[in-house]
Design a protein around this motif. Sequence first.
Motif, PDB file in Angstrom:
ATOM      1  N   MET A  67       0.815  -1.219   0.000  1.00  0.00           N
ATOM      2  CA  MET A  67       0.000   0.000   0.000  1.00  0.00           C
ATOM      3  C   MET A  67       0.845   1.263   0.000  1.00  0.00           C
ATOM      4  O   MET A  67       0.472   2.263  -0.630  1.00  0.00           O
ATOM      5  CB  MET A  67      -0.924   0.000   1.216  1.00  0.00           C
ATOM      6  N   LYS A  68       1.963   1.249   0.678  1.00  0.00           N
ATOM      7  CA  LYS A  68       2.741   2.496   0.831  1.00  0.00           C
ATOM      8  C   LYS A  68       3.322   2.993  -0.487  1.00  0.00           C
ATOM      9  O   LYS A  68       3.726   4.146  -0.599  1.00  0.00           O
ATOM     10  CB  LYS A  68       3.829   2.315   1.879  1.00  0.00           C
ATOM     11  N   HIS A  69       3.356   2.132  -1.502  1.00  0.00           N
ATOM     12  CA  HIS A  69       3.853   2.526  -2.824  1.00  0.00           C
ATOM     13  C   HIS A  69       2.736   2.981  -3.755  1.00  0.00           C
ATOM     14  O   HIS A  69       3.023   3.497  -4.842  1.00  0.00           O
ATOM     15  CB  HIS A  69       4.576   1.341  -3.484  1.00  0.00           C
ATOM     16  N   ASN A  70       1.478   2.792  -3.354  1.00  0.00           N
ATOM     17  CA  ASN A  70       0.381   2.958  -4.298  1.00  0.00           C
ATOM     18  C   ASN A  70       0.026   4.417  -4.549  1.00  0.00           C
ATOM     19  O   ASN A  70       0.108   5.256  -3.655  1.00  0.00           O
ATOM     20  CB  ASN A  70      -0.852   2.188  -3.813  1.00  0.00           C
ATOM     21  N   VAL A  71      -0.385   4.666  -5.779  1.00  0.00           N
ATOM     22  CA  VAL A  71      -0.767   6.014  -6.174  1.00  0.00           C
ATOM     23  C   VAL A  71      -1.898   6.548  -5.295  1.00  0.00           C
ATOM     24  O   VAL A  71      -2.026   7.762  -5.103  1.00  0.00           O
ATOM     25  CB  VAL A  71      -1.149   6.029  -7.679  1.00  0.00           C
ATOM     26  N   ASN A  72      -2.709   5.661  -4.739  1.00  0.00           N
ATOM     27  CA  ASN A  72      -3.817   6.067  -3.860  1.00  0.00           C
ATOM     28  C   ASN A  72      -3.504   5.868  -2.380  1.00  0.00           C
ATOM     29  O   ASN A  72      -4.416   5.778  -1.552  1.00  0.00           O
ATOM     30  CB  ASN A  72      -5.082   5.268  -4.200  1.00  0.00           C
TER      31      ASN A  72
END
Length: 216
Positions: A67-72
């Motif tokens: 999650m920490k890499h996600n655009v959202n």
Amino acid sequence: MKKIYIVRHGQTFINRYNKMQGWCDTPLTTLGVEGAEEAGKNLAQIPFDIAISSDLKRASDTCELIMKHNVNKNELQHIASPFFREQFYGYFEGMESEMAWRMIGGPHGYDDRHKMLKEERIDTIKNWIKEADPYHEAENAQEYWERVDQGFRMISELDGAENILLVTHGFTIRSIVDHYGSDIDISQGPRNASITIMTMNDNGKMKITSYNKMHV
């Protein structure tokens, strides 16, 4: 139409030691963390609407790393659910894998799990796991799917969620692929941090479109 990106958790110590790991839990290894980070980078540009994982720590931790890499990432909610836990292996939890699979498959003529997974339906194997468990506490097919199907009903009811991250476990991914895939060889299990893609239409019908990839 929903698109579900199903990721196997990163490598754990029990994975490294080749032992059965269902509801028992061990931390991610350094390699496991690296694999989860890499999966996060590969999926970074997929605008996830929701992130769901098994509530076991190895899957939940992997989900957070992705999650920490996600655009959202700033809006993304994480739901950790027991619905998407791994198969419960009962007596075989923590046992050396090849020994456990010989005990499970041996009475039915299989001393090799890969051959068994090629020739038998996975629900048959789930029933054999419970049958071979001296305590009969392992999940059989009915018990397993009653649990996992609750998770898919939850996903089907997520209004507006089109791109979904689902972090779960190796035998569970094999089970989902066996049920909703077509002509896919599950005798080779999904690699740690690999990505399997499934679609779910508005009527809840599911279909596997990609299995065990390291990139999307």
